[in-house]
Design a protein around this motif. Structure first.
Motif, PDB file in Angstrom:
ATOM      1  N   PRO A  42       0.838  -1.205   0.000  1.00 41.84           N
ATOM      2  CA  PRO A  42       0.000   0.000   0.000  1.00 41.84           C
ATOM      3  C   PRO A  42       0.871   1.253   0.000  1.00 41.84           C
ATOM      4  CG  PRO A  42      -0.762  -1.563   1.639  1.00 41.84           C
ATOM      5  CD  PRO A  42       0.544  -2.090   1.121  1.00 41.84           C
ATOM      6  N   ILE A  43       0.423   2.280  -0.684  1.00 44.48           N
ATOM      7  CA  ILE A  43       1.235   3.490  -0.831  1.00 44.48           C
ATOM      8  C   ILE A  43       0.910   4.496   0.264  1.00 44.48           C
ATOM      9  CG2 ILE A  43       1.949   5.350  -2.386  1.00 44.48           C
ATOM     10  CD1 ILE A  43       1.120   3.548  -4.730  1.00 44.48           C
ATOM     11  N   ASN A  44       1.675   4.406   1.352  1.00 41.58           N
ATOM     12  CA  ASN A  44       1.623   5.437   2.375  1.00 41.58           C
ATOM     13  C   ASN A  44       2.735   6.430   2.038  1.00 41.58           C
ATOM     14  OD1 ASN A  44       3.998   4.193   3.179  1.00 41.58           O
ATOM     15  ND2 ASN A  44       3.210   3.530   5.150  1.00 41.58           N
ATOM     16  N   PHE A  45       2.995   7.402   2.902  1.00 41.88           N
ATOM     17  CA  PHE A  45       3.982   8.419   2.553  1.00 41.88           C
ATOM     18  C   PHE A  45       5.384   7.835   2.407  1.00 41.88           C
ATOM     19  CE2 PHE A  45       6.984  11.869   3.751  1.00 41.88           C
ATOM     20  CZ  PHE A  45       6.866  12.582   2.566  1.00 41.88           C
ATOM     21  N   THR A  46       5.757   6.901   3.282  1.00 43.40           N
ATOM     22  CA  THR A  46       7.094   6.312   3.194  1.00 43.40           C
ATOM     23  C   THR A  46       7.260   5.534   1.894  1.00 43.40           C
ATOM     24  OG1 THR A  46       7.162   6.167   5.601  1.00 43.40           O
ATOM     25  CG2 THR A  46       8.765   4.850   4.386  1.00 43.40           C
ATOM     26  N   MET A  47       6.242   4.772   1.505  1.00 45.22           N
ATOM     27  CA  MET A  47       6.301   4.033   0.246  1.00 45.22           C
ATOM     28  C   MET A  47       6.385   5.018  -0.927  1.00 45.22           C
ATOM     29  SD  MET A  47       6.402   1.162  -1.356  1.00 45.22           S
ATOM     30  CE  MET A  47       5.885  -0.082  -0.188  1.00 45.22           C
ATOM     31  N   PHE A  48       5.640   6.102  -0.854  1.00 43.06           N
ATOM     32  CA  PHE A  48       5.661   7.149  -1.873  1.00 43.06           C
ATOM     33  C   PHE A  48       7.082   7.690  -2.029  1.00 43.06           C
ATOM     34  CE2 PHE A  48       4.946  11.699  -3.002  1.00 43.06           C
ATOM     35  CZ  PHE A  48       4.141  11.573  -4.121  1.00 43.06           C
ATOM     36  N   LEU A  49       7.744   7.966  -0.917  1.00 44.26           N
ATOM     37  CA  LEU A  49       9.127   8.442  -0.967  1.00 44.26           C
ATOM     38  C   LEU A  49      10.045   7.394  -1.583  1.00 44.26           C
ATOM     39  CD1 LEU A  49      10.197  10.337   2.292  1.00 44.26           C
ATOM     40  CD2 LEU A  49      10.090  11.190  -0.035  1.00 44.26           C
ATOM     41  N   ASN A  50       9.842   6.132  -1.212  1.00 48.14           N
ATOM     42  CA  ASN A  50      10.657   5.058  -1.796  1.00 48.14           C
ATOM     43  C   ASN A  50      10.518   5.018  -3.309  1.00 48.14           C
ATOM     44  OD1 ASN A  50      12.182   3.529   0.153  1.00 48.14           O
ATOM     45  ND2 ASN A  50      10.246   2.927   1.044  1.00 48.14           N
ATOM     46  N   LEU A  51       9.287   5.107  -3.791  1.00 50.41           N
ATOM     47  CA  LEU A  51       9.042   5.049  -5.232  1.00 50.41           C
ATOM     48  C   LEU A  51       9.732   6.191  -5.962  1.00 50.41           C
ATOM     49  CD1 LEU A  51       5.255   4.139  -5.194  1.00 50.41           C
ATOM     50  CD2 LEU A  51       7.128   2.689  -6.018  1.00 50.41           C
ATOM     51  N   PHE A  52       9.535   7.401  -5.474  1.00 51.63           N
ATOM     52  CA  PHE A  52      10.141   8.544  -6.132  1.00 51.63           C
ATOM     53  C   PHE A  52      11.637   8.606  -5.882  1.00 51.63           C
ATOM     54  CE2 PHE A  52       5.813   9.808  -6.691  1.00 51.63           C
ATOM     55  CZ  PHE A  52       5.847  10.492  -7.892  1.00 51.63           C
ATOM     56  N   GLY A  53      12.060   8.205  -4.700  1.00 50.94           N
ATOM     57  CA  GLY A  53      13.482   8.207  -4.382  1.00 50.94           C
ATOM     58  C   GLY A  53      14.267   7.296  -5.304  1.00 50.94           C
ATOM     59  N   ALA A  54      13.733   6.108  -5.539  1.00 51.67           N
ATOM     60  CA  ALA A  54      14.414   5.164  -6.424  1.00 51.67           C
ATOM     61  C   ALA A  54      14.534   5.737  -7.831  1.00 51.67           C
ATOM     62  CB  ALA A  54      13.663   3.839  -6.460  1.00 51.67           C
ATOM     63  N   LYS A  55      13.483   6.390  -8.291  1.00 52.21           N
ATOM     64  CA  LYS A  55      13.517   6.972  -9.638  1.00 52.21           C
ATOM     65  C   LYS A  55      14.467   8.167  -9.699  1.00 52.21           C
ATOM     66  CE  LYS A  55       9.392   5.105 -11.443  1.00 52.21           C
ATOM     67  NZ  LYS A  55       9.836   3.786 -11.740  1.00 52.21           N
ATOM     68  N   LEU A  56      14.369   9.055  -8.722  1.00 57.09           N
ATOM     69  CA  LEU A  56      15.196  10.263  -8.722  1.00 57.09           C
ATOM     70  C   LEU A  56      16.667   9.965  -8.495  1.00 57.09           C
ATOM     71  CD1 LEU A  56      12.922  12.713  -6.734  1.00 57.09           C
ATOM     72  CD2 LEU A  56      13.463  12.812  -9.159  1.00 57.09           C
ATOM     73  N   LEU A  57      16.949   8.995  -7.655  1.00 59.25           N
ATOM     74  CA  LEU A  57      18.335   8.682  -7.344  1.00 59.25           C
ATOM     75  C   LEU A  57      18.933   7.672  -8.318  1.00 59.25           C
ATOM     76  CD1 LEU A  57      17.929   8.469  -3.477  1.00 59.25           C
ATOM     77  CD2 LEU A  57      18.887  10.358  -4.803  1.00 59.25           C
ATOM     78  N   GLY A  58      18.133   7.225  -9.284  1.00 58.68           N
ATOM     79  CA  GLY A  58      18.633   6.300 -10.293  1.00 58.68           C
ATOM     80  C   GLY A  58      18.976   4.932  -9.737  1.00 58.68           C
ATOM     81  N   MET A  59      18.296   4.536  -8.683  1.00 61.50           N
ATOM     82  CA  MET A  59      18.574   3.253  -8.056  1.00 61.50           C
ATOM     83  C   MET A  59      18.104   2.112  -8.957  1.00 61.50           C
ATOM     84  SD  MET A  59      17.188   1.745  -4.441  1.00 61.50           S
ATOM     85  CE  MET A  59      17.976   2.965  -3.434  1.00 61.50           C
ATOM     86  N   ASP A  60      18.951   1.097  -9.056  1.00 60.46           N
ATOM     87  CA  ASP A  60      18.572  -0.085  -9.813  1.00 60.46           C
ATOM     88  C   ASP A  60      17.518  -0.870  -9.057  1.00 60.46           C
ATOM     89  OD1 ASP A  60      20.355   0.261 -11.959  1.00 60.46           O
ATOM     90  OD2 ASP A  60      22.005  -0.544 -10.771  1.00 60.46           O
ATOM     91  N   GLY A  61      16.721  -1.627  -9.788  1.00 59.34           N
ATOM     92  CA  GLY A  61      15.712  -2.471  -9.171  1.00 59.34           C
ATOM     93  C   GLY A  61      16.336  -3.672  -8.492  1.00 59.34           C
ATOM     94  N   GLU A  62      15.542  -4.333  -7.676  1.00 55.40           N
ATOM     95  CA  GLU A  62      16.026  -5.485  -6.904  1.00 55.40           C
ATOM     96  C   GLU A  62      16.599  -6.572  -7.815  1.00 55.40           C
ATOM     97  OE1 GLU A  62      14.443  -8.396  -3.308  1.00 55.40           O
ATOM     98  OE2 GLU A  62      13.043  -7.059  -4.302  1.00 55.40           O
ATOM     99  N   GLU A  63      15.931  -6.862  -8.907  1.00 57.79           N
ATOM    100  CA  GLU A  63      16.394  -7.935  -9.800  1.00 57.79           C
ATOM    101  C   GLU A  63      17.739  -7.592 -10.436  1.00 57.79           C
ATOM    102  OE1 GLU A  63      16.283 -11.697 -10.962  1.00 57.79           O
ATOM    103  OE2 GLU A  63      14.771 -10.776  -9.691  1.00 57.79           O
ATOM    104  N   THR A  64      17.936  -6.341 -10.793  1.00 58.46           N
ATOM    105  CA  THR A  64      19.209  -5.905 -11.379  1.00 58.46           C
ATOM    106  C   THR A  64      20.347  -6.077 -10.379  1.00 58.46           C
ATOM    107  OG1 THR A  64      18.039  -4.283 -12.726  1.00 58.46           O
ATOM    108  CG2 THR A  64      20.401  -3.941 -12.435  1.00 58.46           C
ATOM    109  N   ILE A  65      20.097  -5.686  -9.136  1.00 62.09           N
ATOM    110  CA  ILE A  65      21.124  -5.811  -8.093  1.00 62.09           C
ATOM    111  C   ILE A  65      21.403  -7.282  -7.804  1.00 62.09           C
ATOM    112  CG2 ILE A  65      21.702  -5.275  -5.695  1.00 62.09           C
ATOM    113  CD1 ILE A  65      19.931  -2.735  -6.042  1.00 62.09           C
ATOM    114  N   LEU A  66      20.340  -8.094  -7.753  1.00 56.34           N
ATOM    115  CA  LEU A  66      20.525  -9.539  -7.533  1.00 56.34           C
ATOM    116  C   LEU A  66      21.388 -10.156  -8.629  1.00 56.34           C
ATOM    117  CD1 LEU A  66      17.093 -10.988  -6.332  1.00 56.34           C
ATOM    118  CD2 LEU A  66      19.318 -11.277  -5.239  1.00 56.34           C
ATOM    119  N   ASN A  67      21.120  -9.776  -9.871  1.00 56.05           N
ATOM    120  CA  ASN A  67      21.898 -10.314 -10.992  1.00 56.05           C
ATOM    121  C   ASN A  67      23.373  -9.951 -10.884  1.00 56.05           C
ATOM    122  OD1 ASN A  67      19.792 -11.686 -12.210  1.00 56.05           O
ATOM    123  ND2 ASN A  67      19.175  -9.917 -13.436  1.00 56.05           N
ATOM    124  N   ALA A  68      23.657  -8.761 -10.381  1.00 55.14           N
ATOM    125  CA  ALA A  68      25.054  -8.355 -10.193  1.00 55.14           C
ATOM    126  C   ALA A  68      25.723  -9.261  -9.158  1.00 55.14           C
ATOM    127  CB  ALA A  68      25.125  -6.895  -9.757  1.00 55.14           C
TER     128      ALA A  68
END
Length: 172
Positions: free
Chosen positions: A81-107
């Motif tokens: 569910p999208i509460n404020f913390t989840m909202f920050l996570n979603l935008f933070g990952a996009k703004l900070l250019g963070m790779d997704g979980e699967e990409t990091i796992l593959n590395a």
């Protein structure tokens, strides 16, 4: 209790597990701007952004022909569910250019050809300090502080990737 309230209560615990350390990625003024945006989108003021909120915000912008599939697709980007913390996570990952979980796992899987799900910390430290964007010993030690390392010195990289992308789960 209506259906909507019941659904929200069940998801609140999952949303609570969302990363609280995401706040450290932003300046206080940025967090305030995100809070204002969240409040604007959360049209029914229940602390969560859901499909009805998205429909309402689109309608307020003059777009009334948004398909349910589009809205559901947006909501599925979150791991709960999208509460404020989840909202920050979603935008933070996009703004900070963070790779997704699967990409990091593959590395990490590149260093685990046998597919054990863990890598010895000494081997990982050596590789990270000598290859590509070299890490310092201090950076590696900092990473290991919050890493799931067993008694044999092996890093459980699947759990580590989850923590990187979702934040640390809080014990209840």
């Amino acid at each position: 209790m209506d259906r909507k309230t019941k659904k929200k209560e069940g998801g609140a615990k999952r949303a609570q597990r969302a990363s609280s350390n995401v706040f450290s990625n932003f300046e206080q003024t940025q967090i305030q701007e995100f809070k204002e945006a969240f409040t604007l989108i959360d049209q029914n003021r229940d602390g969560f952004i859901d499909k009805e909120d998205l429909k309402d915000i689109y309608a307020s912008l003059g777009k009334t022909n948004v398909k349910d599939e589009e809205l559901e697709s947006m909501l599925k980007e979150a791991t709960g569910p999208i509460n404020f913390t989840m909202f920050l996570n979603l935008f933070g990952a996009k703004l900070l250019g963070m790779d997704g979980e699967e990409t990091i796992l593959n590395a990490f899987r590149m260093f685990d050809p046998d597919g054990k799900g863990h890598i010895h910390k000494d081997y990982l430290k050596r590789m990270m300090m000598t290859q590509a964007d070299k890490f310092t010993a201090e950076e590696i030690d900092q990473m290991f502080k919050s890493s799931p390392i067993d008694a044999a010195g092996n890093l459980d990289y699947k759990s580590f990737c989850y923590t990187i992308t979702h934040g640390e789960e809080k014990e209840e």
